[in-house]
Design a protein around this motif. Structure first.
Motif, PDB file in Angstrom:
ATOM      1  N   MET A   1       0.958  -0.989   0.055  1.00 16.88           N
ATOM      2  CA  MET A   1       0.057   0.068  -0.076  1.00 16.88           C
ATOM      3  C   MET A   1       0.881   1.338   0.222  1.00 16.88           C
ATOM      4  O   MET A   1       1.611   1.492   0.971  1.00 16.88           O
ATOM      5  N   ASN A   2       0.793   2.371  -0.963  1.00 20.94           N
ATOM      6  CA  ASN A   2       1.413   3.369  -1.079  1.00 20.94           C
ATOM      7  C   ASN A   2       0.593   4.321  -0.268  1.00 20.94           C
ATOM      8  O   ASN A   2      -0.391   4.989  -0.539  1.00 20.94           O
ATOM      9  N   THR A   3       1.298   4.737   1.177  1.00 24.60           N
ATOM     10  CA  THR A   3       0.713   5.770   1.907  1.00 24.60           C
ATOM     11  C   THR A   3       1.167   7.069   1.584  1.00 24.60           C
ATOM     12  O   THR A   3       0.671   8.184   2.126  1.00 24.60           O
ATOM     13  N   GLN A   4       1.995   7.269   0.548  1.00 24.99           N
ATOM     14  CA  GLN A   4       2.685   8.631   0.172  1.00 24.99           C
ATOM     15  C   GLN A   4       1.357   9.340  -0.401  1.00 24.99           C
ATOM     16  O   GLN A   4       1.373  10.707  -0.189  1.00 24.99           O
ATOM     17  N   ALA A   5       0.323   8.931  -0.943  1.00 19.82           N
ATOM     18  CA  ALA A   5      -0.782   9.722  -1.595  1.00 19.82           C
ATOM     19  C   ALA A   5      -1.908  10.065  -0.492  1.00 19.82           C
ATOM     20  O   ALA A   5      -2.577  10.963  -0.654  1.00 19.82           O
ATOM     21  N   LEU A   6      -1.673   9.481   0.533  1.00 18.06           N
ATOM     22  CA  LEU A   6      -2.548   9.943   1.786  1.00 18.06           C
ATOM     23  C   LEU A   6      -2.193  11.072   2.469  1.00 18.06           C
ATOM     24  O   LEU A   6      -0.805  11.507   2.745  1.00 18.06           O
ATOM     25  N   PRO A   7      -2.985  11.981   3.185  1.00 20.87           N
ATOM     26  CA  PRO A   7      -2.431  12.970   4.005  1.00 20.87           C
ATOM     27  C   PRO A   7      -1.811  12.530   5.323  1.00 20.87           C
ATOM     28  O   PRO A   7      -2.378  11.344   5.822  1.00 20.87           O
ATOM     29  N   SER A   8      -0.606  12.851   5.331  1.00 22.10           N
ATOM     30  CA  SER A   8       0.130  12.361   6.562  1.00 22.10           C
ATOM     31  C   SER A   8       0.042  13.089   7.506  1.00 22.10           C
ATOM     32  O   SER A   8       0.649  14.337   7.574  1.00 22.10           O
ATOM     33  N   ILE A   9       0.039  12.678   8.872  1.00 20.87           N
ATOM     34  CA  ILE A   9       0.045  13.609  10.077  1.00 20.87           C
ATOM     35  C   ILE A   9       0.798  13.030  10.942  1.00 20.87           C
ATOM     36  O   ILE A   9       1.064  11.826  11.367  1.00 20.87           O
ATOM     37  N   ASP A  10       1.890  13.662  11.575  1.00 24.08           N
ATOM     38  CA  ASP A  10       2.954  13.360  12.474  1.00 24.08           C
ATOM     39  C   ASP A  10       2.461  13.410  14.136  1.00 24.08           C
ATOM     40  O   ASP A  10       3.109  13.124  14.657  1.00 24.08           O
ATOM     41  N   THR A  11       1.575  14.146  14.151  1.00 20.77           N
ATOM     42  CA  THR A  11       1.028  14.427  15.646  1.00 20.77           C
ATOM     43  C   THR A  11       0.835  13.163  16.228  1.00 20.77           C
ATOM     44  O   THR A  11       0.286  12.289  15.866  1.00 20.77           O
ATOM     45  N   ASP A  12       1.066  13.130  17.599  1.00 21.70           N
ATOM     46  CA  ASP A  12       1.157  11.937  18.448  1.00 21.70           C
ATOM     47  C   ASP A  12      -0.177  12.150  19.238  1.00 21.70           C
ATOM     48  O   ASP A  12      -0.258  12.648  20.054  1.00 21.70           O
ATOM     49  N   PRO A  13      -1.215  11.266  18.821  1.00 24.79           N
ATOM     50  CA  PRO A  13      -2.526  11.251  19.580  1.00 24.79           C
ATOM     51  C   PRO A  13      -2.416  10.864  20.794  1.00 24.79           C
ATOM     52  O   PRO A  13      -3.256  10.904  21.553  1.00 24.79           O
ATOM     53  N   PHE A  14      -1.137  10.145  21.179  1.00 28.87           N
ATOM     54  CA  PHE A  14      -0.993   9.567  22.623  1.00 28.87           C
ATOM     55  C   PHE A  14      -0.213  10.423  23.269  1.00 28.87           C
ATOM     56  O   PHE A  14       0.450  10.091  24.515  1.00 28.87           O
ATOM     57  N   GLY A  15       0.218  11.492  22.625  1.00 28.85           N
ATOM     58  CA  GLY A  15       1.088  12.273  23.492  1.00 28.85           C
ATOM     59  C   GLY A  15       0.410  13.280  24.509  1.00 28.85           C
ATOM     60  O   GLY A  15      -0.746  13.478  24.253  1.00 28.85           O
ATOM     61  N   HIS A  16       1.066  13.768  25.517  1.00 29.18           N
ATOM     62  CA  HIS A  16       0.375  14.587  26.566  1.00 29.18           C
ATOM     63  C   HIS A  16      -0.240  15.731  25.946  1.00 29.18           C
ATOM     64  O   HIS A  16      -1.324  16.084  26.578  1.00 29.18           O
ATOM     65  N   GLU A  17       0.287  16.411  24.983  1.00 30.45           N
ATOM     66  CA  GLU A  17      -0.417  17.666  24.691  1.00 30.45           C
ATOM     67  C   GLU A  17      -1.805  17.345  23.768  1.00 30.45           C
ATOM     68  O   GLU A  17      -2.834  17.929  24.053  1.00 30.45           O
ATOM     69  N   LEU A  38      -1.123   8.064  10.077  1.00 33.34           N
ATOM     70  CA  LEU A  38      -0.347   8.403  11.309  1.00 33.34           C
ATOM     71  C   LEU A  38       0.881   8.041  11.085  1.00 33.34           C
ATOM     72  O   LEU A  38       1.121   6.652  11.329  1.00 33.34           O
ATOM     73  N   SER A  39       1.856   8.646  10.695  1.00 34.88           N
ATOM     74  CA  SER A  39       3.416   8.268  10.180  1.00 34.88           C
ATOM     75  C   SER A  39       3.936   7.656  11.564  1.00 34.88           C
ATOM     76  O   SER A  39       4.781   6.813  11.446  1.00 34.88           O
ATOM     77  N   ARG A  40       3.629   8.274  12.771  1.00 38.62           N
ATOM     78  CA  ARG A  40       4.449   7.778  13.577  1.00 38.62           C
ATOM     79  C   ARG A  40       4.354   6.492  14.138  1.00 38.62           C
ATOM     80  O   ARG A  40       4.924   5.671  14.901  1.00 38.62           O
ATOM     81  N   TYR A  41       3.099   5.798  13.967  1.00 41.20           N
ATOM     82  CA  TYR A  41       2.497   4.617  13.968  1.00 41.20           C
ATOM     83  C   TYR A  41       2.127   3.732  13.021  1.00 41.20           C
ATOM     84  O   TYR A  41       1.984   2.517  13.292  1.00 41.20           O
ATOM     85  N   ASP A  42       2.635   4.116  11.795  1.00 38.06           N
ATOM     86  CA  ASP A  42       2.111   3.358  10.921  1.00 38.06           C
ATOM     87  C   ASP A  42       0.639   2.724  10.777  1.00 38.06           C
ATOM     88  O   ASP A  42       0.324   1.593  10.507  1.00 38.06           O
ATOM     89  N   VAL A  43      -0.381   3.411  11.029  1.00 41.51           N
ATOM     90  CA  VAL A  43      -1.706   3.053  11.206  1.00 41.51           C
ATOM     91  C   VAL A  43      -2.621   4.208  10.154  1.00 41.51           C
ATOM     92  O   VAL A  43      -2.178   5.425   9.883  1.00 41.51           O
ATOM     93  N   PHE A  44      -3.590   3.729   9.724  1.00 44.20           N
ATOM     94  CA  PHE A  44      -4.637   4.653   9.161  1.00 44.20           C
ATOM     95  C   PHE A  44      -5.797   5.183  10.103  1.00 44.20           C
ATOM     96  O   PHE A  44      -6.246   4.457  11.191  1.00 44.20           O
ATOM     97  N   ALA A  45      -5.795   6.502   9.897  1.00 37.92           N
ATOM     98  CA  ALA A  45      -6.606   7.086  11.023  1.00 37.92           C
ATOM     99  C   ALA A  45      -8.142   7.616  10.290  1.00 37.92           C
ATOM    100  O   ALA A  45      -8.163   7.967   9.326  1.00 37.92           O
ATOM    101  N   LEU A  46      -9.298   7.347  11.108  1.00 38.36           N
ATOM    102  CA  LEU A  46     -10.597   7.504  10.628  1.00 38.36           C
ATOM    103  C   LEU A  46     -11.073   8.594  11.805  1.00 38.36           C
ATOM    104  O   LEU A  46     -10.870   8.313  12.968  1.00 38.36           O
ATOM    105  N   ALA A  47     -11.341   9.687  11.241  1.00 34.58           N
ATOM    106  CA  ALA A  47     -12.061  10.846  12.239  1.00 34.58           C
ATOM    107  C   ALA A  47     -13.302  11.450  11.782  1.00 34.58           C
ATOM    108  O   ALA A  47     -13.866  12.072  12.756  1.00 34.58           O
TER     109      ALA A  47
END
Length: 397
Positions: A1-17, A38-47
């Motif tokens: 799967m090429n994730t390059q075409a997807l919007p990539s977000i580096d924010t950590d959803p499990f970070g304290h902020e 979510l590049s940090r965890y190599d997972v797809f995010a649905l919001a």
């Protein structure tokens, strides 16, 4: 799967902020499209609501059996035996779900209603005798910890282990970060205590636990499954309700007009609780795993890959809700995904609603005004949106 075409977000959803205030991240994820990476965890995010709802209800495509956390049970051994409800799919999920649905369903709860209403009256009378108090430990924690273990049939000793056990369990659905490490030294002891309470001889003869064991005697589930079904009550039945109650108390302390409305129409107590669950989403996230290649919003999720569903973001998606950031008792909050949706929807939601109805009814009868009396403090958990402290001031009716 090429994730390059997807919007990539580096924010950590499990970070304290993000755990302190996820609103900015949620908006960015929704704006990014139906699916983000979510590049940090190599997972797809649905919001967005539509995609989260579809993934929650599409159990044939996105399985729970590989774990509802970041850890993938196809490749990793879970830290405890998987839940027969939360971490299982049909047909393994069916019999335990049917048994538990009956044990904690609306009909079964009718016999507890009067005693829970009375317990709420007694607790509220005692707590509001002081004009200022911390509503989180004194009400949101105290009420479920008083009535729910009794309903399950737990003995009196060791109940202080329930919240720390749930805290570690919900943290463990996220990455192995500082929140997980903080709880790890006690995790084995807490899990052992909880497992011990699920044995037939530890449970009172008239509680939910005994009814689960009776279902095993009838052959509805196996005797090997019975303690795991009891455990599922103890795992998910306390922390989530505590933080749901915290959410609704915070909502009313910050929305005096809505409190006036509840006092005028006490029958809105359950609507208020559901609206608070939508508005604050005590359970913020859950994972699923693709079972085969499946498309969401034009993106193919390959077999075995994790998706992270942002329930809190979906519950404030303006594509689904008018004025989603408002806490509003005139809204119909049904359809929110705060309890999940579909086959794996929270089996104990009726219990939580009755607890909330009892507590809010008692408060509305005694308290004319409730307001924030200090600075509320958030409690960070990888899965739960929670309060550590919720200082309030009340004026009695």
């Amino acid at each position: 799967m090429n994730t390059q075409a997807l919007p990539s977000i580096d924010t950590d959803p499990f970070g304290h902020e993000a755990l302190e205030d996820p609103a900015e991240l949620h908006a960015a994820l929704r704006d990014a499209g139906p699916v983000a990476y979510l590049s940090r965890y190599d997972v797809f995010a649905l919001a967005r609501y539509e995609e989260v709802h579809a993934a929650l209800t599409g159990w044939q495509d996105f399985q729970s059996a590989a774990g509802v956390g970041l850890s993938n049970f196809r490749h990793e051994k879970p830290w405890r035996p998987p839940s027969l409800l939360l971490e299982a799919d049909p047909p393994r999920h069916d019999a335990p779900r049917a048994v538990l649905s009956k044990v904690v369903g609306p009909r079964a709860l009718r016999r507890l209603r009067e005693s829970w209403l009375a317990a709420a009256e007694e607790l509220v009378d005692r707590v509001v005798a002081e004009p200022e108090f911390d509503a989180l430990p004194r009400l949101a924690e105290a009420f479920p910890l008083r009535i729910f273990p009794d309903a399950v049939g737990l003995g009196p000793d060791g109940r202080e282990n329930l919240l720390p056990y749930g805290e570690f369990l919900f943290n463990s659905f996220g990455p192995p970060n500082d929140l997980v490490e903080k709880g790890r030294p006690d995790a084995g002891r807490l899990a052992a205590w909880v497992n011990e309470q699920c044995a037939r001889d530890r449970l009172a003869p008239d509680g939910f636990g005994a009814q689960i064991w009776a279902a095993a005697d009838r052959g509805d589930i196996t005797h090997e499954q019975a303690p795991l079904v009891v455990r599922s009550l103890l795992s998910a039945g306390v922390d989530t309700t505590v933080h749901g109650l915290g959410a609704v108390l915070y909502a009313f302390a910050t929305h005096p007009d809505q409190w006036e409305r509840l006092r005028a129409e006490p029958g809105l107590a359950r609507v208020a609780f559901d609206e608070a669950v939508r508005w604050q989403s005590p359970v913020q996230t859950f994972f699923r795993t693709a079972l085969g290649d499946h498309e969401i919003g034009g993106t193919t999720i390959p077999d075995g890959r994790k998706i992270l569903m942002f329930l809190g973001a979906a519950n404030r998606d303006p594509r689904r809700w008018d004025d989603p950031d408002a806490f509003d008792l005139s809204r119909d909050p049904s359809g929110h995904v705060g309890f999940g949706m579909g086959l794996h929807q929270c089996v104990g939601q009726h219990v939580a609603r009755l607890e909330a109805e009892a507590l809010l009814t008692a408060l509305a009868r005694r308290v004319e005004r409730i307001e924030i009396a200090g600075t509320p403090r958030r409690h960070h958990n990888n899965t739960l949106r929670a309060w550590e402290s919720l200082p309030v001031r009340v004026a009695l009716a």
